[in-house]
Design a protein around this motif. Structure first.
Motif, PDB file in Angstrom:
ATOM      1  N   GLY B 228       0.786  -1.215   0.000  1.00 43.37           N
ATOM      2  CA  GLY B 228       0.000   0.000   0.000  1.00 43.37           C
ATOM      3  C   GLY B 228       0.823   1.274   0.000  1.00 43.37           C
ATOM      4  O   GLY B 228       0.285   2.366  -0.229  1.00 43.37           O
ATOM      5  N   ASN B 229       2.126   1.175   0.267  1.00 44.30           N
ATOM      6  CA  ASN B 229       2.946   2.379   0.266  1.00 44.30           C
ATOM      7  C   ASN B 229       3.159   2.868  -1.161  1.00 44.30           C
ATOM      8  O   ASN B 229       3.266   2.065  -2.081  1.00 44.30           O
ATOM      9  CB  ASN B 229       4.306   2.099   0.906  1.00 44.30           C
ATOM     10  CG  ASN B 229       4.153   1.750   2.370  1.00 44.30           C
ATOM     11  OD1 ASN B 229       3.150   2.107   2.993  1.00 44.30           O
ATOM     12  ND2 ASN B 229       5.132   1.046   2.919  1.00 44.30           N
ATOM     13  N   PRO B 230       3.248   4.171  -1.345  1.00 43.91           N
ATOM     14  CA  PRO B 230       3.520   4.676  -2.685  1.00 43.91           C
ATOM     15  C   PRO B 230       4.937   4.294  -3.123  1.00 43.91           C
ATOM     16  O   PRO B 230       5.814   4.064  -2.285  1.00 43.91           O
ATOM     17  CB  PRO B 230       3.372   6.197  -2.528  1.00 43.91           C
ATOM     18  CG  PRO B 230       3.581   6.460  -1.085  1.00 43.91           C
ATOM     19  CD  PRO B 230       3.060   5.254  -0.359  1.00 43.91           C
ATOM     20  N   VAL B 231       5.134   4.211  -4.440  1.00 42.28           N
ATOM     21  CA  VAL B 231       6.445   3.842  -4.965  1.00 42.28           C
ATOM     22  C   VAL B 231       7.390   5.029  -4.876  1.00 42.28           C
ATOM     23  O   VAL B 231       7.184   6.050  -5.530  1.00 42.28           O
ATOM     24  CB  VAL B 231       6.319   3.375  -6.427  1.00 42.28           C
ATOM     25  CG1 VAL B 231       7.694   3.133  -7.019  1.00 42.28           C
ATOM     26  CG2 VAL B 231       5.468   2.133  -6.517  1.00 42.28           C
ATOM     27  N   ASP B 232       8.360   4.978  -4.019  1.00 39.58           N
ATOM     28  CA  ASP B 232       9.483   5.928  -4.067  1.00 39.58           C
ATOM     29  C   ASP B 232      10.739   5.199  -3.604  1.00 39.58           C
ATOM     30  O   ASP B 232      10.670   4.035  -3.175  1.00 39.58           O
ATOM     31  CB  ASP B 232       9.214   7.172  -3.222  1.00 39.58           C
ATOM     32  CG  ASP B 232       8.974   6.831  -1.761  1.00 39.58           C
ATOM     33  OD1 ASP B 232       9.603   5.862  -1.275  1.00 39.58           O
ATOM     34  OD2 ASP B 232       8.164   7.506  -1.102  1.00 39.58           O
ATOM     35  N   ASP B 233      11.885   5.872  -3.706  1.00 39.86           N
ATOM     36  CA  ASP B 233      13.151   5.177  -3.439  1.00 39.86           C
ATOM     37  C   ASP B 233      13.176   4.508  -2.072  1.00 39.86           C
ATOM     38  O   ASP B 233      13.550   3.344  -1.930  1.00 39.86           O
ATOM     39  CB  ASP B 233      14.325   6.181  -3.513  1.00 39.86           C
ATOM     40  CG  ASP B 233      14.653   6.491  -4.966  1.00 39.86           C
ATOM     41  OD1 ASP B 233      13.810   6.152  -5.828  1.00 39.86           O
ATOM     42  OD2 ASP B 233      15.726   7.049  -5.223  1.00 39.86           O
ATOM     43  N   VAL B 236      10.707   1.468  -1.818  1.00 40.74           N
ATOM     44  CA  VAL B 236      11.156   0.305  -2.607  1.00 40.74           C
ATOM     45  C   VAL B 236      12.369  -0.329  -1.939  1.00 40.74           C
ATOM     46  O   VAL B 236      12.484  -1.557  -1.863  1.00 40.74           O
ATOM     47  CB  VAL B 236      11.457   0.732  -4.062  1.00 40.74           C
ATOM     48  CG1 VAL B 236      12.051  -0.442  -4.835  1.00 40.74           C
ATOM     49  CG2 VAL B 236      10.184   1.195  -4.745  1.00 40.74           C
ATOM     50  N   LEU B 237      13.282   0.541  -1.440  1.00 42.31           N
ATOM     51  CA  LEU B 237      14.459   0.023  -0.730  1.00 42.31           C
ATOM     52  C   LEU B 237      14.009  -0.856   0.443  1.00 42.31           C
ATOM     53  O   LEU B 237      14.485  -1.984   0.629  1.00 42.31           O
ATOM     54  CB  LEU B 237      15.320   1.180  -0.223  1.00 42.31           C
ATOM     55  CG  LEU B 237      16.563   0.789   0.588  1.00 42.31           C
ATOM     56  CD1 LEU B 237      17.616   0.192  -0.332  1.00 42.31           C
ATOM     57  CD2 LEU B 237      17.130   1.957   1.346  1.00 42.31           C
ATOM     58  N   ASP B 238      13.067  -0.331   1.195  1.00 45.28           N
ATOM     59  CA  ASP B 238      12.561  -1.083   2.347  1.00 45.28           C
ATOM     60  C   ASP B 238      11.902  -2.387   1.902  1.00 45.28           C
ATOM     61  O   ASP B 238      12.083  -3.439   2.509  1.00 45.28           O
ATOM     62  CB  ASP B 238      11.552  -0.204   3.102  1.00 45.28           C
ATOM     63  CG  ASP B 238      10.870  -0.989   4.208  1.00 45.28           C
ATOM     64  OD1 ASP B 238      11.572  -1.324   5.174  1.00 45.28           O
ATOM     65  OD2 ASP B 238       9.659  -1.302   4.072  1.00 45.28           O
ATOM     66  N   TRP B 239      11.166  -2.287   0.816  1.00 48.18           N
ATOM     67  CA  TRP B 239      10.439  -3.454   0.308  1.00 48.18           C
ATOM     68  C   TRP B 239      11.402  -4.570  -0.117  1.00 48.18           C
ATOM     69  O   TRP B 239      11.224  -5.723   0.240  1.00 48.18           O
ATOM     70  CB  TRP B 239       9.551  -3.023  -0.865  1.00 48.18           C
ATOM     71  CG  TRP B 239       8.792  -4.160  -1.481  1.00 48.18           C
ATOM     72  CD1 TRP B 239       9.044  -4.779  -2.654  1.00 48.18           C
ATOM     73  CD2 TRP B 239       7.644  -4.817  -0.923  1.00 48.18           C
ATOM     74  NE1 TRP B 239       8.144  -5.769  -2.883  1.00 48.18           N
ATOM     75  CE2 TRP B 239       7.271  -5.823  -1.826  1.00 48.18           C
ATOM     76  CE3 TRP B 239       6.912  -4.638   0.265  1.00 48.18           C
ATOM     77  CZ2 TRP B 239       6.192  -6.658  -1.599  1.00 48.18           C
ATOM     78  CZ3 TRP B 239       5.834  -5.486   0.471  1.00 48.18           C
ATOM     79  CH2 TRP B 239       5.493  -6.479  -0.454  1.00 48.18           C
ATOM     80  N   GLY B 248      -3.440 -12.342   0.322  1.00 46.50           N
ATOM     81  CA  GLY B 248      -4.244 -11.933   1.467  1.00 46.50           C
ATOM     82  C   GLY B 248      -3.653 -10.783   2.255  1.00 46.50           C
ATOM     83  O   GLY B 248      -4.235 -10.330   3.216  1.00 46.50           O
ATOM     84  N   VAL B 249      -2.489 -10.308   1.871  1.00 45.70           N
ATOM     85  CA  VAL B 249      -1.891  -9.174   2.570  1.00 45.70           C
ATOM     86  C   VAL B 249      -1.948  -7.975   1.633  1.00 45.70           C
ATOM     87  O   VAL B 249      -1.546  -8.081   0.480  1.00 45.70           O
ATOM     88  CB  VAL B 249      -0.431  -9.464   2.946  1.00 45.70           C
ATOM     89  CG1 VAL B 249       0.196  -8.254   3.630  1.00 45.70           C
ATOM     90  CG2 VAL B 249      -0.353 -10.687   3.831  1.00 45.70           C
ATOM     91  N   GLY B 250      -2.457  -6.856   2.104  1.00 49.67           N
ATOM     92  CA  GLY B 250      -2.507  -5.664   1.270  1.00 49.67           C
ATOM     93  C   GLY B 250      -3.540  -5.785   0.165  1.00 49.67           C
ATOM     94  O   GLY B 250      -4.334  -6.736   0.154  1.00 49.67           O
ATOM     95  N   PRO B 251      -3.549  -4.800  -0.762  1.00 48.07           N
ATOM     96  CA  PRO B 251      -4.542  -4.816  -1.834  1.00 48.07           C
ATOM     97  C   PRO B 251      -4.302  -5.991  -2.782  1.00 48.07           C
ATOM     98  O   PRO B 251      -3.163  -6.415  -2.971  1.00 48.07           O
ATOM     99  CB  PRO B 251      -4.302  -3.481  -2.542  1.00 48.07           C
ATOM    100  CG  PRO B 251      -2.887  -3.132  -2.235  1.00 48.07           C
ATOM    101  CD  PRO B 251      -2.599  -3.693  -0.885  1.00 48.07           C
TER     102      PRO B 251
END
Lengths: 562, 286
Positions: B228-233, B236-239, B248-251
């Protein structure tokens, strides 16, 4: 060595006599001359002098009764099992020079023995066929002993050691199975060692001890190797010595005891030289015949490298365990595989103590002889039942794929020499023609028609067999309804450019062809009432295999080697 | 007895003669037959291993790309492209200098993989030396023009049927990117990410990443990450570092596909490496 009084001659003749005597006990120049002329030995037999005081005297009698040497009586089967044991020992020693018992090396050393080592292939053939013959001869020897009642008192102990030797022979033959480390080896031993696992209680422990782990691997190979070359031969030699010594003590059971009106023969045959030269002649003839058979009529196969991930379609034990396989099909593996087999072997061990009838005459042993014949027939029938050909539910598509383009080993298509398989793309189709109500064949796209003239006869024959097999399986497997079977052959790889000079055209440089067997059939199933019902869906199964140039056919061979 | 002696002598001679006959019969063609047979056996063994381990990416006929066209190299005509006489072979620090021969090069690549690509180090994954040698022999036999058009066609249809649903995702032999950071990221992406993520919209085990940093986002999750977080550096790094998501997790994915969880890569990739990958991801457009 003691100098005999006759050898006082001087000069070269005297020296020759001495040398001869030192190698052949008591046989001086004169004795040799007489022997070669076939003259009878004088009495007392000077040829026996040293011999009669030697080690050989203790294991071979100075003379044998004529009855015991009659070929129609013992047929020399016991002697012959020992001959095969020695043959196996000699060829085994030769093979041992090149063989290495490690999963990484074993298979490579096998191919080296078969291809690189002078006479290596022959040695392997002799060793392998010799093992089969040894088992067969030992079984025949036991049958002879049974039917002539030679196991009866006072020879019970001979029978008992003979039973141990039967076990030793089976184990020797079976332990050698794993050593080539090919697919046959791997899976036959997988079956064998899981039979040990089936034993209640100690089974898993024995299985682990045999395999050196949970799976068949380096440990199992080394253990089987040591069993095969050291432990079992050593035990066998010990038991052969006991067996032989017991035979020597009790003497071979006389043939005249079998019949009411037969008189015992008193005539004796001297061991040296009559019997020795007879045996020598038999040894030489047998060796010659065996080498001849092995070089021209039989070839020990080496399958693909052992692979735990690819199970062959029909894994089977060696022929002398077919009966056990057959019994395992009858029911529970503990009851049939261990219980009944244990009872059979137990009864065989105790046979002389179960059969208390002291008479050896055929007419007093009607029950025993009839029982023996019935058991033999049952043995053969159960062995037949152990074959994959009998009583296994088979799936037509699978059987066709396995017999024509198997993933493992060589199929029917591979038996056609590489050059005689079409060079261009070739599609052959067998299909069911509803209008005619029978199977038809043809090239793909061509509805029906004769096969092209240009095809080689061997290849055509294979196609005919395919058509026949498709019909057979469509009939046999009721769930394999109206199959359409397509066999496609296409060129796949060409020879490396650098080698191209040795080929005149690009097609000659063809290195690999791909064979694809594609099967499509109407699916069927049983409904609740057990009637066969066809479903609208179609089933499909495809398998392919690559043909390598020279992969199957040897240089100069126009026919496949196996 | 005389007869027995005669028979013994006769058959001894016959056995010796027979052995001699077999011996000399063998020596004439033993070596040639052995070589051919060994070659054929090795080729067949190599073939079986190639099908099992290599064909998924390199194609059944060595046509490269493999199912899903994930950028695996073409293997046909190695001799013509990399063999003696070619630039790749003779140049400074080329194959000749580093490996001695093309065969050594091929065996080394199979054994130890190729940096910057998804080619794994098979030897470290437990492949035996004889398998590696056999595969190398088989791959080397795929010569220029040697694979017939029919075979190629057949191999492609095989790829299509076995890996249906994995459409081509990458163009082969992509030209180097101008941005050195993104170029380095491409190497890392090809090594660690491409086995799940394609460079287009096509879905694999993970969603296709084309257009991740674009205006409309990826086809699978649009402009957000699966959490659900917006795409930014930073996100994405965290992801990439910590992973997450899963059914079943998130959208739910917009493209209707079902994706597994993203495994955390923090243990494998340093932050710098991940930033390189992010630089590369920015170059992927829809």
């Amino acid at each position: 060595m003691a100098v005999s009084p006759e050898s006082k001659r001087k000069g070269f003749g005297g020296w020759l006599t001495e040398v001869s005597r030192s190698f052949f006990p008591s046989m001086g120049a004169r004795e040799w001359r007489e022997t070669l002329r076939g003259e009878p030995a004088p009495r007392p037999n000077p040829r026996m002098r040293v011999h009669s005081n030697s080690f050989w005297y203790h294991i071979r009698p100075r003379s044998l009764s004529e009855e015991a040497t009659a070929w129609y009586y013992t047929m020399g089967l016991g002697w012959m099992s020992f001959f095969f044991f020695v043959l196996e020992a000699i060829t085994g020693l030769v093979l041992m020079i090149y063989y290495s018992p490690s999963p990484n090396e074993a298979y490579a050393t096998m191919t080296q023995i078969m291809n690189d080592v002078p006479l290596g292939g022959l040695m392997r053939n002799v060793h392998r066929l010799g093992a089969h013959f040894m088992v067969a001869v030992v079984i025949l020897h036991m049958l002879r002993t049974y039917f002539t009642a030679s196991y009866k008192a006072p020879r019970q102990f001979i029978w008992f050691t003979g039973m141990i030797l039967l076990f030793m022979t089976l184990l020797l033959s079976f332990s050698g199975y794993l050593l080539p480390w090919d697919q046959l080896a791997f899976w036959a031993v997988t079956i064998g060692s899981s039979m040990a696992d089936a034993a209640p209680g100690v089974g898993p422990a024995i299985g682990r001890l045999l395999r050196g782990g949970a799976e068949i691997g380096a440990g199992a190979l080394l253990r089987f190797y040591l069993l095969h070359i050291f432990m079992l031969p050593m035990l066998t030699i010990i038991f052969i010595s006991i067996h032989y010594y017991a035979v020597r003590k009790q003497e071979i059971s006389p043939i005249h005891e079998l019949f009411e009106n037969k008189k015992p023969t008193k005539r004796k045959i001297p061991f040296l030289p009559d019997q020795v030269f007879f045996e020598l002649a038999v040894i030489v003839v047998l060796t010659f015949a065996f080498i001849f058979i092995n070089n021209f009529f039989w070839d020990a196969k080496l399958e693909n490298h052992a692979n735990a991930l690819e199970t062959p379609q029909h894994t089977q034990a060696p022929w002398y365990f077919f009966w056990l396989q057959g019994m395992l099909k009858l029911g529970d593996k503990i009851v049939w595989g261990l219980g009944i087999a244990g009872i059979i072997f137990g009864a065989l061990f105790l046979l002389p103590y179960i059969d208390r009838n002291p008479s050896r005459r055929f007419k007093d042993r009607k029950f025993a002889v009839a029982g023996g014949i019935v058991s033999l027939i049952v043995f053969i029938v159960v062995s037949y039942g152990g074959l994959p050909a009998f009583g296994i539910q088979k799936v037509g598509s699978n059987e066709l794929a396995v017999s024509y383009v198997p993933v493992e080993g060589e199929g029917r298509v591979m038996e056609v020499p590489f050059d005689q398989v079409p060079q261009e793309k070739f599609v052959y189709k067998v299909y069911y023609d509803a209008a005619v109500g029978d199977f038809k064949e043809g090239e793909f796209g061509v509805a029906e028609g004769p096969l092209p003239e240009a095809l080689s006869p061997v290849f055509k024959e294979m196609l005919l067999e395919l058509k026949h097999d498709v019909q057979k399986w469509a009939e046999y497997d009721v769930l394999f309804v109206r199959p359409t079977v397509t066999l496609t052959i296409e060129p796949w790889l060409y020879q490396q450019k650098t080698d191209a000079a040795e080929f005149s055209t690009a097609v000659d440089g063809l290195l690999q062809k791909r064979v694809t067997l594609d099967m499509e059939w109407t699916t069927a199933g049983y409904d609740a009432e057990g009637n066969l019902v066809e479903t609208p869906e179609k089933s499909r199964y495809t398998q392919y295999k690559f043909l390598n140039r020279n992969g199957v056919v040897h240089v100069g061979d126009t026919e496949p080697r196996n | 007895m005389t007869k027995n002696i005669a028979v013994s002598l006769l058959f001894t001679l016959a056995t010796v003669a027979l052995l001699g006959f077999i011996w000399f019969g063998q020596t004439n063609d033993r070596l040639a037959a052995t070589n051919l047979r060994q070659d054929a056996l090795q080729l067949e063994f190599g073939q079986r291993n190639y099908e099992q381990y290599c064909a998924t990416c390199h194609g059944l006929a060595g046509e490269g790309q493999g199912p899903g066209n994930r950028g695996a190299s073409t293997l046909s005509d190695l001799q013509g492209r990399l063999g003696p006489g070619t630039e790749a072979f003779t140049r400074e620090n080329g194959i000749q200098k580093k490996y001695g021969s093309l065969r050594n090069y091929v065996e080394a690549i199979i054994s130890y993989g190729k940096t910057g690509t998804a080619m794994p180090a098979w030897k470290l994954q437990g492949m035996r030396d004889d398998q590696i040698k056999a595969i190398a022999a088989y791959v080397m036999s795929m010569q220029g023009g040697a694979i017939t058009p029919a075979a190629l066609e057949s191999a492609k249809s095989w790829s299509a049927t076995t890996e249906a649903g994995l459409p081509p995702t990458a163009t082969p032999n992509e030209p180097p990117l101008d941005d050195p950071l993104a170029e380095a990221g491409k190497q890392t992406f090809n090594t660690y990410c491409i086995s799940c993520h394609s460079k287009t919209d096509a879905s694999g085990a993970g969603p296709g990443l084309a257009g991740l940093f674009g205006e409309s986002g990826t086809k699978a999750f649009g402009t957000t990450l699966p959490n659900g977080n917006p795409v930014d550096d930073a996100n994405v790094l965290d992801w990439i570092k910590n992973g997450g998501g899963g059914p079943g997790v998130g959208p739910d994915p917009q493209d209707g596909a079902s994706y597994g969880a993203m495994p955390p890569q923090g243990q494998i990739l340093s932050d710098d490496k991940i930033l390189e990958v992010i630089a590369y991801l920015k170059t992927l457009t829809r």
